[in-house]
Design an enzyme around this catalytic site. Structure first.
Site, PDB file in Angstrom:
ATOM      1  N   ASP A  48      -4.443  19.655 -13.476  1.00  0.00           N
ATOM      2  CA  ASP A  48      -4.698  18.379 -14.151  1.00  0.00           C
ATOM      3  C   ASP A  48      -4.093  18.505 -15.551  1.00  0.00           C
ATOM      4  OD1 ASP A  48      -5.835  16.312 -15.665  1.00  0.00           O
ATOM      5  OD2 ASP A  48      -7.690  16.323 -14.499  1.00  0.00           O
TER       6      ASP A  48
ATOM      7  N   LYS B 215      -5.271   7.680 -19.551  1.00  0.00           N
ATOM      8  CA  LYS B 215      -5.339   8.309 -20.873  1.00  0.00           C
ATOM      9  C   LYS B 215      -4.002   8.129 -21.589  1.00  0.00           C
ATOM     10  CE  LYS B 215      -9.329   9.361 -19.168  1.00  0.00           C
ATOM     11  NZ  LYS B 215      -9.632  10.556 -18.410  1.00  0.00           N
TER      12      LYS B 215
ATOM     13  N   TYR C  87     -13.134  18.280 -15.093  1.00  0.00           N
ATOM     14  CA  TYR C  87     -13.556  16.881 -15.237  1.00  0.00           C
ATOM     15  C   TYR C  87     -14.691  16.601 -14.244  1.00  0.00           C
ATOM     16  CZ  TYR C  87     -13.367  11.832 -15.102  1.00  0.00           C
ATOM     17  OH  TYR C  87     -13.693  10.515 -15.143  1.00  0.00           O
TER      18      TYR C  87
ATOM     19  N   ARG D  30       0.847  -1.210   0.000  1.00  0.00           N
ATOM     20  CA  ARG D  30       0.000   0.000   0.000  1.00  0.00           C
ATOM     21  C   ARG D  30       0.873   1.248   0.000  1.00  0.00           C
ATOM     22  NH1 ARG D  30      -2.330   1.897   4.569  1.00  0.00           N
ATOM     23  NH2 ARG D  30      -2.746  -0.198   5.327  1.00  0.00           N
TER      24      ARG D  30
HETATM   25  C1  LIG Z   1     -10.418  10.793 -17.156  1.00  0.00           C
HETATM   26  C2  LIG Z   1     -10.032  12.038 -16.487  1.00  0.00           C
HETATM   27  C3  LIG Z   1      -9.823  12.100 -15.115  1.00  0.00           C
HETATM   28  C4  LIG Z   1     -10.092  10.933 -14.203  1.00  0.00           C
HETATM   29  O1  LIG Z   1      -9.219   9.899 -14.417  1.00  0.00           O
HETATM   30  P1  LIG Z   1      -9.605   8.362 -14.116  1.00  0.00           P
HETATM   31  O2  LIG Z   1      -8.352   7.662 -14.420  1.00  0.00           O
HETATM   32  O3  LIG Z   1     -10.746   8.042 -15.028  1.00  0.00           O
HETATM   33  O4  LIG Z   1     -10.028   8.299 -12.697  1.00  0.00           O
HETATM   34  C5  LIG Z   1      -9.384  13.292 -14.571  1.00  0.00           C
HETATM   35  N1  LIG Z   1      -9.175  14.372 -15.335  1.00  0.00           N
HETATM   36  C6  LIG Z   1      -9.377  14.356 -16.657  1.00  0.00           C
HETATM   37  C7  LIG Z   1      -9.137  15.588 -17.447  1.00  0.00           C
HETATM   38  C8  LIG Z   1      -9.823  13.197 -17.278  1.00  0.00           C
HETATM   39  O5  LIG Z   1     -10.063  13.196 -18.586  1.00  0.00           O
END
Ligand SMILES: *Cc1c(COP(=O)(O)O)cnc(C)c1O
Length: 393
Positions: free
Chosen positions: A179, A204, A107, A54
């Site tokens: 982000d 992504k 998001y 963890r």
């Molecule tokens: C998909 C996404 C997230 C969340 O990520 P997960 O891996 O799906 O939890 C956060 N910010 C953006 C801009 C995203 O496209």
């Protein structure tokens, strides 16, 4: 450290595992020690050293080192999802009575974190059009501890002046979180512009193969230790070693994949912009984007996202268009090898009218994630599907 070194070698210690070229999947929850003194020493170094998975796992640790290097950060923590990374970052920075300023239209689960979850625990927030620095400045209160940015942000891709917002926040003792999932570390380096924390949905581009959900948080050692000893260890939203190994494999082609979509996506955006059935295109690198000078300053190249709206299209016409596509898979998310189409009408009940909600993306918006296919193939597919928009169902 150059990009090729980071991708191919950094963080890997092949001599420690038989010279294996591929990283081992250390599928172990616990790690043993020769004596109590060694165990005691490891117990105080859980941030870095294998003790309990963890906290730290050697396969995950390789990934942490690569991602930190890609973002030019001192440290990185990897999470079970991008949403977990963002939630841990925000939770580590705030307490009851504090205030968070967040970019408008973040998001969806970043919005829910602030508007629903943290609101229940006495953390206030305000969503602002952060493309206007004056709006950010006006939203700050003596209780503001954190500014949450997403540049470009989800669906409509507005960008924020990261250096200017960092310069506004730093002297006031306010932390900044960006982000960076859309740009990927290759196309934008928020930490170099003065931002304190960078979050990624590794689901992504970092992984890039639509087979793992994971997240990452990069920043200074001091801040990430605060996250580690707080929400990281208490909430325990960690990725397994197999997921980490898959992302390490995905990273091998990150540069090639980003180069590819930087070439093909502008062609697709230009095709859509010129098409008589298309009402509007959202694409950060479009020549007519009023934020173009800022984008040229803080981003290196295009990623593979483009959104658009059809002219005079109701939900049924949007569905006809999407259903007619042969080369784009209908799915959420983005950043994989395969092209995707995601119409926002899929999130409305069938037959619901298309009503613009304030501070949200237009309901008629259709987002494309451009994969690694030839742009000619994708454009031909869009062309034939656009021709069917007007046809009877
Ligand atoms: C998909 C996404 C997230 C969340 O990520 P997960 O891996 O799906 O939890 C956060 N910010 C953006 C801009 C995203 O496209």
């Amino acid at each position: 450290m150059d990009l090729d070194w980071i991708i191919n070698h950094h963080g890997e210690e092949r001599q420690r595992y038989f010279g294996a070229v591929a990283p081992p999947v250390l599928q172990s929850s616990i790690f043993t020690f020769p004596d109590v003194a060694a165990m005691r020493a490891a117990a105080t170094r859980e941030f870095d050293a294998p003790f309990y998975t963890r906290g730290s796992n050697p396969t995950v640790h390789m990934l942490r080192q690569k991602l930190a290097a890609l973002e030019g950060a001192e440290e990185c923590l990897v999470f079970a999802s991008g949403a977990a990374a963002i939630a841990a970052a925000v939770i580590a920075c705030v307490a009851a009575g504090d205030h968070v300023v967040c970019v408008q239209k973040p998001y969806s689960w970043t919005r829910a974190l602030l508007a629903d979850l943290l609101a229940r625990f006495g953390v206030a927030h305000r969503f602002v059009d952060a493309s206007d620095i004056a709006e950010v400045a006006a939203a700050l209160t003596p209780q503001t501890r954190l500014i949450v940015l997403e540049s470009p942000n989800s669906l409509t891709f507005e960008v924020q002046d990261l250096a200017a917002i960092a310069a506004l926040a730093r002297p006031r003792g306010i932390l900044t979180l960006c982000d960076n999932s859309h740009a990927s570390p290759l196309n934008q380096s928020p930490l170099a512009l003065g931002i304190d924390l960078v979050a990624h949905s590794a689901t992504k581009y970092l992984n890039g193969h639509s087979d793992v959900v994971a997240g990452a948080l990069c920043g200074s050692r001091a801040l990430l230790e605060r996250v580690f000893h707080g929400p990281f260890m208490t909430l325990g939203a960690i990725p397994g070693p197999h997921d980490a190994a898959l992302i390490l494999r995905g990273l091998r082609t990150l540069k090639l994949r980003m180069q590819r979509v930087a070439e093909t996506t502008p062609r697709i955006a230009a095709f859509l912009a010129a098409h008589p059935r298309v009402a509007r295109v959202w694409y950060p690198h479009a020549p007519e984007n009023p934020q173009r000078a800022l984008i040229a300053r803080q981003m290196r190249a295009s990623s593979g996202l483009v959104s658009f709206a059809l002219k005079d299209a109701d939900a049924a016409a949007i569905a006809r268009f999407c259903d007619a596509l042969q080369r784009f898979l209908l799915a959420v998310s983005w950043g994989g090898y395969e092209s995707l189409v995601c119409p926002l009408v899929a999130f409305l009940p069938a037959g619901a009218p298309l009503i613009q909600q304030p501070g949200r993306a237009p309901p008629e918006l259709i987002r494309l994630s451009i994969g690694l296919e030839d742009s000619d193939v994708l454009i031909a597919d869009l062309q034939q599907a656009l021709a069917q928009v007007g046809a009877a169902p």
